[in-house]
Design a protein around this motif. Structure first.
Motif, PDB file in Angstrom:
ATOM      1  N   LEU A 165      31.915 104.337  54.656  1.00  0.00           N
ATOM      2  CA  LEU A 165      31.327 103.045  54.999  1.00  0.00           C
ATOM      3  C   LEU A 165      31.800 101.960  54.042  1.00  0.00           C
ATOM      4  O   LEU A 165      32.130 100.840  54.464  1.00  0.00           O
ATOM      5  CB  LEU A 165      29.805 103.141  55.001  1.00  0.00           C
ATOM      6  N   ASN A 166      31.849 102.252  52.761  1.00  0.00           N
ATOM      7  CA  ASN A 166      32.344 101.270  51.790  1.00  0.00           C
ATOM      8  C   ASN A 166      33.809 100.933  52.053  1.00  0.00           C
ATOM      9  O   ASN A 166      34.212  99.760  51.989  1.00  0.00           O
ATOM     10  CB  ASN A 166      32.180 101.809  50.366  1.00  0.00           C
ATOM     11  N   TYR A 167      34.591 101.963  52.341  1.00  0.00           N
ATOM     12  CA  TYR A 167      36.007 101.750  52.638  1.00  0.00           C
ATOM     13  C   TYR A 167      36.180 100.875  53.876  1.00  0.00           C
ATOM     14  O   TYR A 167      36.970  99.921  53.892  1.00  0.00           O
ATOM     15  CB  TYR A 167      36.701 103.100  52.849  1.00  0.00           C
ATOM     16  N   THR A 168      35.444 101.200  54.943  1.00  0.00           N
ATOM     17  CA  THR A 168      35.589 100.478  56.208  1.00  0.00           C
ATOM     18  C   THR A 168      35.145  99.030  56.075  1.00  0.00           C
ATOM     19  O   THR A 168      35.790  98.115  56.606  1.00  0.00           O
ATOM     20  CB  THR A 168      34.779 101.176  57.317  1.00  0.00           C
ATOM     21  N   ASN A 215      38.770 100.755  63.589  1.00  0.00           N
ATOM     22  CA  ASN A 215      38.037 101.026  62.347  1.00  0.00           C
ATOM     23  C   ASN A 215      36.629 101.552  62.621  1.00  0.00           C
ATOM     24  O   ASN A 215      36.147 102.448  61.924  1.00  0.00           O
ATOM     25  CB  ASN A 215      37.964  99.770  61.482  1.00  0.00           C
ATOM     26  N   ALA A 216      35.967 100.969  63.625  1.00  0.00           N
ATOM     27  CA  ALA A 216      34.622 101.446  63.985  1.00  0.00           C
ATOM     28  C   ALA A 216      34.686 102.876  64.493  1.00  0.00           C
ATOM     29  O   ALA A 216      33.824 103.708  64.168  1.00  0.00           O
ATOM     30  CB  ALA A 216      33.996 100.525  65.034  1.00  0.00           C
ATOM     31  N   SER A 217      35.688 103.178  65.298  1.00  0.00           N
ATOM     32  CA  SER A 217      35.846 104.536  65.819  1.00  0.00           C
ATOM     33  C   SER A 217      36.075 105.515  64.679  1.00  0.00           C
ATOM     34  O   SER A 217      35.521 106.624  64.671  1.00  0.00           O
ATOM     35  CB  SER A 217      37.025 104.601  66.794  1.00  0.00           C
ATOM     36  N   PHE A 218      36.882 105.110  63.704  1.00  0.00           N
ATOM     37  CA  PHE A 218      37.138 105.964  62.549  1.00  0.00           C
ATOM     38  C   PHE A 218      35.861 106.240  61.760  1.00  0.00           C
ATOM     39  O   PHE A 218      35.500 107.402  61.515  1.00  0.00           O
ATOM     40  CB  PHE A 218      38.188 105.323  61.628  1.00  0.00           C
ATOM     41  N   ALA A 219      35.177 105.179  61.363  1.00  0.00           N
ATOM     42  CA  ALA A 219      33.969 105.341  60.545  1.00  0.00           C
ATOM     43  C   ALA A 219      32.911 106.149  61.278  1.00  0.00           C
ATOM     44  O   ALA A 219      32.316 107.082  60.716  1.00  0.00           O
ATOM     45  CB  ALA A 219      33.418 103.967  60.155  1.00  0.00           C
ATOM     46  N   ASN A 220      32.680 105.823  62.547  1.00  0.00           N
ATOM     47  CA  ASN A 220      31.640 106.517  63.307  1.00  0.00           C
ATOM     48  C   ASN A 220      32.012 107.967  63.586  1.00  0.00           C
ATOM     49  O   ASN A 220      31.144 108.841  63.656  1.00  0.00           O
ATOM     50  CB  ASN A 220      31.342 105.762  64.598  1.00  0.00           C
TER      51      ASN A 220
END
Length: 203
Positions: free
Chosen positions: A22-25, A47-52
């Motif tokens: 989350l911090n990275y994203t 990016n949202a797809s990656f984090a989630n």
């Protein structure tokens, strides 16, 4: 499957791997197109797809069909992120979700991945298929999306048991949605990437 994955993703937010991602994203920024679970902020679809995807697999309690991986952690993040950007209906989201899970199961059934984490391998194609459905890609564009995604499919088995295992899910989700969006823009790959010589099914 959707509700279960949302639940474990919320648990993933509390994990060390979740906090790091989350911090990275958030630091990476990006056009505010899609929400990141439990944060109140948005970033671009990839990016949202990656984090989630990472959050959904962080505790390893998400749904599975052994031995071919965890399907929903790679598909649902794409469906929700891209669907949010496109303003898709609930019916469209469910249809894309089902397509993604079907592809995950079909390409994984009978196809072992010695030395690799199957979620990261099959999940990339599943994510691309779900995104292709939401984007209403043509048959040819969908084949291109799968071709691109097949070159992104990855996840070395040695990292199972580390923070990089859920990274495989986020990588599959973001790689799949990126492949579909590139295919929509005209990017190409080999149309026989699944069954052709040196293709997905032979590796």
């Amino acid at each position: 499957a959707m509700l279960d994955t949302l639940g474990v993703a919320l648990a993933g937010v509390t994990q060390p791997v979740g906090r790091i991602v989350l911090n990275y994203t958030r630091a990476a920024g990006g056009t505010p197109e899609a929400g990141v679970f439990a944060t109140g902020w948005k970033t671009n679809v990839a990016n949202a797809s990656f984090a989630n995807g990472v959050l959904a697999h962080a505790t390893d309690f998400d749904d599975t069909w052994l031995p071919i991986g965890h399907p929903t952690c790679t598909v649902l993040p794409v469906v929700l992120a891209l669907g949010e950007k496109l303003g898709s209906s609930g019916k469209e989201l469910i249809s894309a979700f089902v397509v993604g899970l079907e592809v995950h199961g079909k390409v994984g059934c009978g196809h072992t991945t010695p030395g690799f984490h199957s979620t990261g391998i099959h999940g990339t194609l599943a994510a691309a298929a779900a995104a292709a459905k939401l984007l209403s890609l043509s048959e040819w564009e969908t084949r291109m999306a799968l071709a691109i995604a097949a070159s992104h499919a990855s996840g070395i088995g040695k990292n199972i048991g580390t923070m990089t295992k859920p990274y495989h899910a986020g990588n599959a989700a973001s790689g799949g949605v990126r492949a579909a969006m590139l295919a929509q823009a005209g990017f190409t790959g080999d149309p026989e990437v699944i069954t052709g010589s040196r293709g997905y099914a032979e590796n």
